[in-house]
Structure formats: C-alpha cells, structure tokens
Design a protein around this motif. Structure first.
Motif, PDB file in Angstrom:
ATOM      1  N   GLU A   1       0.831  -1.202   0.000  1.00 14.68           N
ATOM      2  CA  GLU A   1       0.000   0.000   0.000  1.00 14.68           C
ATOM      3  C   GLU A   1       0.865   1.252   0.000  1.00 14.68           C
ATOM      4  O   GLU A   1       0.557   2.231  -0.679  1.00 14.68           O
ATOM      5  CB  GLU A   1      -0.925  -0.016   1.216  1.00 14.68           C
ATOM      6  N   PHE A   2       1.965   1.228   0.742  1.00 14.95           N
ATOM      7  CA  PHE A   2       2.885   2.355   0.780  1.00 14.95           C
ATOM      8  C   PHE A   2       3.498   2.593  -0.587  1.00 14.95           C
ATOM      9  O   PHE A   2       3.582   3.716  -1.067  1.00 14.95           O
ATOM     10  CB  PHE A   2       3.986   2.095   1.819  1.00 14.95           C
ATOM     11  N   VAL A   3       3.928   1.525  -1.238  1.00 14.32           N
ATOM     12  CA  VAL A   3       4.536   1.642  -2.556  1.00 14.32           C
ATOM     13  C   VAL A   3       3.541   2.204  -3.550  1.00 14.32           C
ATOM     14  O   VAL A   3       3.850   3.112  -4.318  1.00 14.32           O
ATOM     15  CB  VAL A   3       5.089   0.275  -3.019  1.00 14.32           C
ATOM     16  N   ARG A   4       2.320   1.710  -3.541  1.00 13.19           N
ATOM     17  CA  ARG A   4       1.292   2.206  -4.476  1.00 13.19           C
ATOM     18  C   ARG A   4       0.915   3.651  -4.164  1.00 13.19           C
ATOM     19  O   ARG A   4       0.731   4.464  -5.052  1.00 13.19           O
ATOM     20  CB  ARG A   4       0.048   1.323  -4.398  1.00 13.19           C
ATOM     21  N   LYS A   5       0.799   3.974  -2.893  1.00 13.82           N
ATOM     22  CA  LYS A   5       0.366   5.299  -2.474  1.00 13.82           C
ATOM     23  C   LYS A   5       1.368   6.373  -2.907  1.00 13.82           C
ATOM     24  O   LYS A   5       0.989   7.438  -3.367  1.00 13.82           O
ATOM     25  CB  LYS A   5       0.199   5.332  -0.957  1.00 13.82           C
ATOM     26  N   ASP A   6       2.634   6.091  -2.742  1.00 16.12           N
ATOM     27  CA  ASP A   6       3.653   7.084  -3.068  1.00 16.12           C
ATOM     28  C   ASP A   6       4.175   6.957  -4.490  1.00 16.12           C
ATOM     29  O   ASP A   6       5.156   7.609  -4.852  1.00 16.12           O
ATOM     30  CB  ASP A   6       4.817   6.976  -2.076  1.00 16.12           C
ATOM     31  N   ASN A   7       3.563   6.116  -5.288  1.00 17.03           N
ATOM     32  CA  ASN A   7       3.959   5.913  -6.684  1.00 17.03           C
ATOM     33  C   ASN A   7       5.437   5.580  -6.813  1.00 17.03           C
ATOM     34  O   ASN A   7       6.148   6.126  -7.657  1.00 17.03           O
ATOM     35  CB  ASN A   7       3.629   7.147  -7.530  1.00 17.03           C
ATOM     36  N   ILE A   8       5.920   4.729  -5.967  1.00 16.44           N
ATOM     37  CA  ILE A   8       7.317   4.309  -6.043  1.00 16.44           C
ATOM     38  C   ILE A   8       7.371   3.106  -6.948  1.00 16.44           C
ATOM     39  O   ILE A   8       6.678   2.129  -6.737  1.00 16.44           O
ATOM     40  CB  ILE A   8       7.873   3.983  -4.646  1.00 16.44           C
ATOM     41  N   ASN A   9       8.238   3.171  -7.960  1.00 15.56           N
ATOM     42  CA  ASN A   9       8.344   2.030  -8.850  1.00 15.56           C
ATOM     43  C   ASN A   9       9.333   1.014  -8.268  1.00 15.56           C
ATOM     44  O   ASN A   9       9.887   1.207  -7.207  1.00 15.56           O
ATOM     45  CB  ASN A   9       8.708   2.452 -10.261  1.00 15.56           C
ATOM     46  N   ILE A  10       9.576  -0.057  -8.998  1.00 14.95           N
ATOM     47  CA  ILE A  10      10.401  -1.160  -8.512  1.00 14.95           C
ATOM     48  C   ILE A  10      11.818  -0.699  -8.189  1.00 14.95           C
ATOM     49  O   ILE A  10      12.425  -1.134  -7.240  1.00 14.95           O
ATOM     50  CB  ILE A  10      10.427  -2.303  -9.538  1.00 14.95           C
ATOM     51  N   ILE A  11      12.372   0.236  -8.942  1.00 15.49           N
ATOM     52  CA  ILE A  11      13.742   0.704  -8.707  1.00 15.49           C
ATOM     53  C   ILE A  11      13.796   1.559  -7.439  1.00 15.49           C
ATOM     54  O   ILE A  11      14.809   1.654  -6.783  1.00 15.49           O
ATOM     55  CB  ILE A  11      14.260   1.499  -9.918  1.00 15.49           C
ATOM     56  N   GLY A  12      12.695   2.141  -7.045  1.00 17.07           N
ATOM     57  CA  GLY A  12      12.661   2.955  -5.837  1.00 17.07           C
ATOM     58  C   GLY A  12      12.582   4.439  -6.141  1.00 17.07           C
ATOM     59  O   GLY A  12      12.655   5.235  -5.234  1.00 17.07           O
ATOM     60  N   CYS A  13      12.446   4.820  -7.381  1.00 17.49           N
ATOM     61  CA  CYS A  13      12.347   6.225  -7.754  1.00 17.49           C
ATOM     62  C   CYS A  13      10.889   6.598  -7.894  1.00 17.49           C
ATOM     63  O   CYS A  13      10.062   5.785  -8.292  1.00 17.49           O
ATOM     64  CB  CYS A  13      13.055   6.486  -9.073  1.00 17.49           C
ATOM     65  N   GLN A  14      10.590   7.835  -7.603  1.00 20.49           N
ATOM     66  CA  GLN A  14       9.205   8.277  -7.795  1.00 20.49           C
ATOM     67  C   GLN A  14       8.999   8.649  -9.242  1.00 20.49           C
ATOM     68  O   GLN A  14       9.889   9.170  -9.907  1.00 20.49           O
ATOM     69  CB  GLN A  14       8.911   9.492  -6.911  1.00 20.49           C
ATOM     70  N   SER A  15       7.790   8.393  -9.731  1.00 19.01           N
ATOM     71  CA  SER A  15       7.506   8.722 -11.119  1.00 19.01           C
ATOM     72  C   SER A  15       6.777  10.032 -11.235  1.00 19.01           C
ATOM     73  O   SER A  15       6.357  10.638 -10.334  1.00 19.01           O
ATOM     74  CB  SER A  15       6.679   7.613 -11.763  1.00 19.01           C
TER      75      SER A  15
END
Length: 159
Positions: free
Chosen positions: A145-159
């Motif tokens: 949920e945290f990853v989806r909420k903050d739009n963090i991709n697999i590499i860890g960068c925000q898009s």
C-alpha cells in the motif's frame, strides 16, 4: 492404532480369569475424565483470557482508541487452540464410547481418530506460528500500500 488398556487374555471379563487388565474399564474412563477435564479447563481459561483482553480494550476505548484488534486476535488464537483439542480428542472419545457400548468398532470413527489424533502436534505448531505469519502478511500488505500510495516504482524512484 494406539496402545490402550486391555485385558489379557483377550476376552476375559471376570476377576481372577485375567492375567492382567481386570480394572481396564476403570482406567479407560479415568483417562477420559482427566483428558476432558483438562479440555474444559483450557476452554474456560481461553474464554476468561478473551474477556480480560476485551475488558482492557473497552477501558482504552474510553480514552479514544476505537479498535478491537487485540481482542479479535486473542479470540481467534484461543478458538484455534481449543478447536485443535476438540478435533483431536472428539473422534478418539467417540470411538471408545462406541466400542464400549456396541462391543465392536465403527470403521468411520476409527479412521477419523487415526487421522486427527496424530495431527495434534501439527495443529499446535500451526497455531503457534500463525500470529507470526499474520504479522508478516500484514507487513507485506502495508508495504504494498505504501509503494502504491507514493507511486514508487520497482527501482525505488518516484515517477
């Protein structure tokens, strides 16, 4: 399938005709009395434990907390422990009562007994490790949920 109290020779029934096991009927029912007393004690203890946790949660709700997570968790865990005891000993007891009353063995209850009685350790281990599994599952869920909420991709960068 199990070692059990039995007279010898096989069908002796009168005092003095058995080389051993004359009081086997007494020992059988004493055994089940102890087992079911322990199960009743565990059942009552788990109910009291749940009620105690629930009471503490209600007092904390007065302070503003609005969740019943702990009492639900305790109730689920207590139910599983008690259920494991019942499922382990129910078929064993039914098999013994049936064979005592009808002087023969019911194959269905015997198979259920032979299936569930040896699984007691498995049930206990499963129930013991279950809270850790639930905790890990919830951590993974919160992370996703945290990853989806903050739009963090697999590499860890925000898009």
């Amino acid at each position: 399938y199990l070692c059990w109290y039995a007279p010898a020779p096989k069908n002796c029934s009168e005092f003095g005709t058995c080389s051993r096991g004359e009081l086997m009927g007494l020992f059988r029912w004493l055994h089940y009395g102890i087992v079911w007393s322990a199960i009743a004690f565990v059942t009552i203890s788990m109910i009291l434990l749940y009620m105690s946790v629930r009471k503490q949660e209600r007092s904390s709700q007065l302070l503003g907390s609005d969740q019943n997570r702990m009492s639900r968790s305790v109730a689920a865990q207590a139910f599983l422990y008690v259920f494991a005891l019942y499922i382990t000993w129910l078929f064993t007891t039914i098999t013994r009562v049936y064979s005592t009353v009808f002087k023969r063995t019911n194959k269905t209850t015997l198979m259920l007994m032979a299936t569930f009685f040896p699984l007691q350790g498995f049930w206990n281990a499963f129930i013991y490790y279950r809270p850790r599994w639930v905790q890990k599952r919830n951590e993974r869920k919160r992370y996703r949920e945290f990853v989806r909420k903050d739009n963090i991709n697999i590499i860890g960068c925000q898009s």
